[in-house]
Design a protein around this motif. Structure first.
Motif, PDB file in Angstrom:
ATOM      1  N   ARG A   1       0.820  -1.212   0.000  1.00 63.97           N
ATOM      2  CA  ARG A   1       0.000   0.000   0.000  1.00 63.97           C
ATOM      3  C   ARG A   1       0.852   1.259   0.000  1.00 63.97           C
ATOM      4  NH1 ARG A   1      -3.000  -2.735   4.288  1.00 63.97           N
ATOM      5  NH2 ARG A   1      -1.926  -1.320   5.680  1.00 63.97           N
ATOM      6  N   VAL A   2       2.019   1.212   0.641  1.00 64.34           N
ATOM      7  CA  VAL A   2       2.855   2.407   0.787  1.00 64.34           C
ATOM      8  C   VAL A   2       3.695   2.685  -0.459  1.00 64.34           C
ATOM      9  CG1 VAL A   2       4.796   3.353   2.085  1.00 64.34           C
ATOM     10  CG2 VAL A   2       2.893   2.320   3.290  1.00 64.34           C
ATOM     11  N   LEU A   3       4.242   1.650  -1.093  1.00 62.99           N
ATOM     12  CA  LEU A   3       5.149   1.858  -2.225  1.00 62.99           C
ATOM     13  C   LEU A   3       4.571   2.694  -3.365  1.00 62.99           C
ATOM     14  CD1 LEU A   3       7.174  -1.458  -2.518  1.00 62.99           C
ATOM     15  CD2 LEU A   3       8.002   0.808  -1.922  1.00 62.99           C
ATOM     16  N   PRO A   4       3.315   2.479  -3.804  1.00 62.77           N
ATOM     17  CA  PRO A   4       2.801   3.338  -4.882  1.00 62.77           C
ATOM     18  C   PRO A   4       2.660   4.801  -4.472  1.00 62.77           C
ATOM     19  CG  PRO A   4       1.452   1.374  -4.663  1.00 62.77           C
ATOM     20  CD  PRO A   4       2.390   1.389  -3.502  1.00 62.77           C
ATOM     21  N   ALA A   5       2.539   5.076  -3.188  1.00 63.13           N
ATOM     22  CA  ALA A   5       2.359   6.453  -2.728  1.00 63.13           C
ATOM     23  C   ALA A   5       3.676   7.208  -2.607  1.00 63.13           C
ATOM     24  CB  ALA A   5       1.642   6.462  -1.388  1.00 63.13           C
ATOM     25  N   LEU A   6       4.790   6.500  -2.512  1.00 63.65           N
ATOM     26  CA  LEU A   6       6.077   7.172  -2.285  1.00 63.65           C
ATOM     27  C   LEU A   6       6.446   8.208  -3.345  1.00 63.65           C
ATOM     28  CD1 LEU A   6       8.360   4.416  -0.762  1.00 63.65           C
ATOM     29  CD2 LEU A   6       7.308   6.380   0.356  1.00 63.65           C
ATOM     30  N   PRO A   7       6.333   7.920  -4.652  1.00 63.83           N
ATOM     31  CA  PRO A   7       6.690   8.968  -5.626  1.00 63.83           C
ATOM     32  C   PRO A   7       5.842  10.235  -5.480  1.00 63.83           C
ATOM     33  CG  PRO A   7       6.510   6.851  -6.724  1.00 63.83           C
ATOM     34  CD  PRO A   7       6.028   6.653  -5.318  1.00 63.83           C
ATOM     35  N   GLY A   8       4.549  10.066  -5.204  1.00 65.38           N
ATOM     36  CA  GLY A   8       3.680  11.232  -5.044  1.00 65.38           C
ATOM     37  C   GLY A   8       3.964  12.019  -3.782  1.00 65.38           C
ATOM     38  N   ILE A   9       4.546  11.376  -2.782  1.00 67.45           N
ATOM     39  CA  ILE A   9       4.874  12.059  -1.536  1.00 67.45           C
ATOM     40  C   ILE A   9       6.260  12.679  -1.611  1.00 67.45           C
ATOM     41  CG2 ILE A   9       5.335  11.681   0.920  1.00 67.45           C
ATOM     42  CD1 ILE A   9       3.135   9.527   0.829  1.00 67.45           C
TER      43      ILE A   9
ATOM     44  N   MET B   1       8.128  17.064  -2.062  1.00 66.86           N
ATOM     45  CA  MET B   1       9.106  17.434  -1.033  1.00 66.86           C
ATOM     46  C   MET B   1      10.450  17.783  -1.659  1.00 66.86           C
ATOM     47  SD  MET B   1       8.448  14.728   1.963  1.00 66.86           S
ATOM     48  CE  MET B   1       6.993  14.736   2.953  1.00 66.86           C
ATOM     49  N   VAL B   2      10.877  16.982  -2.630  1.00 66.13           N
ATOM     50  CA  VAL B   2      12.150  17.248  -3.307  1.00 66.13           C
ATOM     51  C   VAL B   2      12.067  18.578  -4.056  1.00 66.13           C
ATOM     52  CG1 VAL B   2      13.667  16.447  -5.173  1.00 66.13           C
ATOM     53  CG2 VAL B   2      12.844  14.832  -3.451  1.00 66.13           C
ATOM     54  N   LEU B   3      10.948  18.834  -4.727  1.00 65.45           N
ATOM     55  CA  LEU B   3      10.786  20.107  -5.443  1.00 65.45           C
ATOM     56  C   LEU B   3      10.823  21.287  -4.481  1.00 65.45           C
ATOM     57  CD1 LEU B   3       8.068  19.234  -8.099  1.00 65.45           C
ATOM     58  CD2 LEU B   3      10.481  19.788  -8.492  1.00 65.45           C
ATOM     59  N   GLN B   4      10.182  21.158  -3.325  1.00 69.76           N
ATOM     60  CA  GLN B   4      10.200  22.244  -2.348  1.00 69.76           C
ATOM     61  C   GLN B   4      11.619  22.498  -1.837  1.00 69.76           C
ATOM     62  OE1 GLN B   4       8.251  24.602  -0.766  1.00 69.76           O
ATOM     63  NE2 GLN B   4       6.962  24.249  -2.556  1.00 69.76           N
ATOM     64  N   VAL B   5      12.371  21.429  -1.609  1.00 70.85           N
ATOM     65  CA  VAL B   5      13.754  21.585  -1.150  1.00 70.85           C
ATOM     66  C   VAL B   5      14.588  22.248  -2.239  1.00 70.85           C
ATOM     67  CG1 VAL B   5      15.856  20.316  -0.525  1.00 70.85           C
ATOM     68  CG2 VAL B   5      13.669  19.719   0.536  1.00 70.85           C
ATOM     69  N   LEU B   6      14.386  21.850  -3.510  1.00 74.20           N
ATOM     70  CA  LEU B   6      15.126  22.477  -4.610  1.00 74.20           C
ATOM     71  C   LEU B   6      14.778  23.954  -4.735  1.00 74.20           C
ATOM     72  CD1 LEU B   6      15.007  19.681  -7.328  1.00 74.20           C
ATOM     73  CD2 LEU B   6      16.966  20.389  -5.952  1.00 74.20           C
ATOM     74  N   PHE B   7      13.497  24.296  -4.605  1.00 74.88           N
ATOM     75  CA  PHE B   7      13.101  25.707  -4.640  1.00 74.88           C
ATOM     76  C   PHE B   7      13.726  26.469  -3.469  1.00 74.88           C
ATOM     77  CE2 PHE B   7       9.015  24.437  -6.988  1.00 74.88           C
ATOM     78  CZ  PHE B   7       9.627  24.635  -8.221  1.00 74.88           C
ATOM     79  N   TRP B   8      13.749  25.836  -2.285  1.00 81.47           N
ATOM     80  CA  TRP B   8      14.329  26.454  -1.101  1.00 81.47           C
ATOM     81  C   TRP B   8      15.821  26.703  -1.314  1.00 81.47           C
ATOM     82  CZ3 TRP B   8      17.632  24.125   2.714  1.00 81.47           C
ATOM     83  CH2 TRP B   8      17.848  24.938   3.829  1.00 81.47           C
TER      84      TRP B   8
ATOM     85  N   THR C   1       0.692  16.426  -0.610  1.00 82.92           N
ATOM     86  CA  THR C   1       1.043  15.025  -0.437  1.00 82.92           C
ATOM     87  C   THR C   1       0.117  14.239   0.477  1.00 82.92           C
ATOM     88  OG1 THR C   1       2.556  15.559   1.364  1.00 82.92           O
ATOM     89  CG2 THR C   1       3.476  15.472  -0.859  1.00 82.92           C
ATOM     90  N   LEU C   2      -0.421  14.852   1.493  1.00 85.29           N
ATOM     91  CA  LEU C   2      -1.234  14.107   2.457  1.00 85.29           C
ATOM     92  C   LEU C   2      -2.475  13.467   1.833  1.00 85.29           C
ATOM     93  CD1 LEU C   2      -1.283  13.242   5.370  1.00 85.29           C
ATOM     94  CD2 LEU C   2      -2.622  15.282   5.883  1.00 85.29           C
ATOM     95  N   PRO C   3      -3.301  14.204   1.072  1.00 82.31           N
ATOM     96  CA  PRO C   3      -4.490  13.550   0.483  1.00 82.31           C
ATOM     97  C   PRO C   3      -4.115  12.447  -0.494  1.00 82.31           C
ATOM     98  CG  PRO C   3      -4.715  15.928   0.372  1.00 82.31           C
ATOM     99  CD  PRO C   3      -3.317  15.649   0.824  1.00 82.31           C
ATOM    100  N   LEU C   4      -3.090  12.669  -1.303  1.00 88.11           N
ATOM    101  CA  LEU C   4      -2.666  11.654  -2.254  1.00 88.11           C
ATOM    102  C   LEU C   4      -2.167  10.411  -1.529  1.00 88.11           C
ATOM    103  CD1 LEU C   4      -2.019  10.838  -5.196  1.00 88.11           C
ATOM    104  CD2 LEU C   4       0.250  11.801  -4.815  1.00 88.11           C
ATOM    105  N   GLY C   5      -1.354  10.618  -0.532  1.00 87.73           N
ATOM    106  CA  GLY C   5      -0.832   9.489   0.238  1.00 87.73           C
ATOM    107  C   GLY C   5      -1.928   8.716   0.944  1.00 87.73           C
ATOM    108  N   MET C   6      -2.853   9.422   1.571  1.00 87.57           N
ATOM    109  CA  MET C   6      -3.947   8.758   2.279  1.00 87.57           C
ATOM    110  C   MET C   6      -4.852   8.005   1.311  1.00 87.57           C
ATOM    111  SD  MET C   6      -3.255   9.247   5.334  1.00 87.57           S
ATOM    112  CE  MET C   6      -4.690   8.690   6.192  1.00 87.57           C
ATOM    113  N   LEU C   7      -5.112   8.577   0.139  1.00 91.73           N
ATOM    114  CA  LEU C   7      -5.952   7.918  -0.855  1.00 91.73           C
ATOM    115  C   LEU C   7      -5.341   6.592  -1.297  1.00 91.73           C
ATOM    116  CD1 LEU C   7      -8.409   8.106  -2.802  1.00 91.73           C
ATOM    117  CD2 LEU C   7      -6.835   9.137  -4.435  1.00 91.73           C
TER     118      LEU C   7
END
Length: 177
Positions: free
Chosen positions: A23-31, A35-42, A57-63
């Motif tokens: 259940r967790v593995l398909p959600a990892l790229p979307g989560i 985060m990586v994009l935000q760090v790159l922008f930062w 990320t939270l709604p996508l991950g929970m879904l």
């Protein structure tokens, strides 16, 4: 203190779902991607916005993590939980097979009318390993054999009609060679 096997009551239903890792593995790229994009922008000098990351990320991950995929075995039917629930009576099932689909082994239910239903769980594959897959597959098969009823009879495969060409000797419900 041990309990004898004769005194054990069989369950009324058995439910198989995706494992936690499956259940967790398909959600990892979307989560991870936002985060990586935000760090790159930062790092580029833009302000870091953790609220934006969590909102994305939270709604996508929970879904993805809370999907109800799987199968419930009852006395009378197999209830398949995909995007919609579907009930397959045991008396209508002609075979239960294990098939490989894009490198993932899945359980497939063959019905009397020729319909194939691939179960989303249990399954096992390279990144979505399920150590108990074989045990779950055999339990589904035994459950079907035990609950299909005394009047169950194999049905000729679709297309094999009276007076038509003879059906081949090979199992029509086996996966293609």
């Amino acid at each position: 203190m041990e309990q004898s096997q004769a005194g054990a009551v069989p369950p009324e239903r058995i439910r198989y779902r995706l494992t936690r890792l499956q259940r967790v593995l398909p959600a990892l790229p979307g989560i991870v991607s936002p985060m990586v994009l935000q760090v790159l922008f930062w790092l580029d000098g833009d302000p870091f916005d953790p609220v934006l990351v969590s909102v994305l990320t939270l709604p996508l991950g929970m879904l993805i993590i809370l999907r109800p995929f799987g199968v419930t075995l009852t006395q009378s039917a197999a209830i398949v939980h995909n995007l919609r629930h579907r009930t397959i009576p045991w008396s209508n099932v002609q075979a239960i097979r294990m098939e490989s689909f894009f490198g993932t082994r899945t359980v497939v239910i063959y019905e009397a009318g020729g319909r194939r239903t691939r179960l989303r769980a249990p399954n096992t594959g390279f990144l979505s390993w399920d150590r108990r897959f074989e045990e779950k597959f055999h339990t589904i098969g035994r459950w079907w054999m035990h609950h299909r009823g005394p009047y169950w009879a194999p049905v000729p495969p679709p297309g094999a009609q009276w007076g038509g060409p003879p059906a081949s000797d090979r199992n029509p419900y086996a996966p293609p060679a």
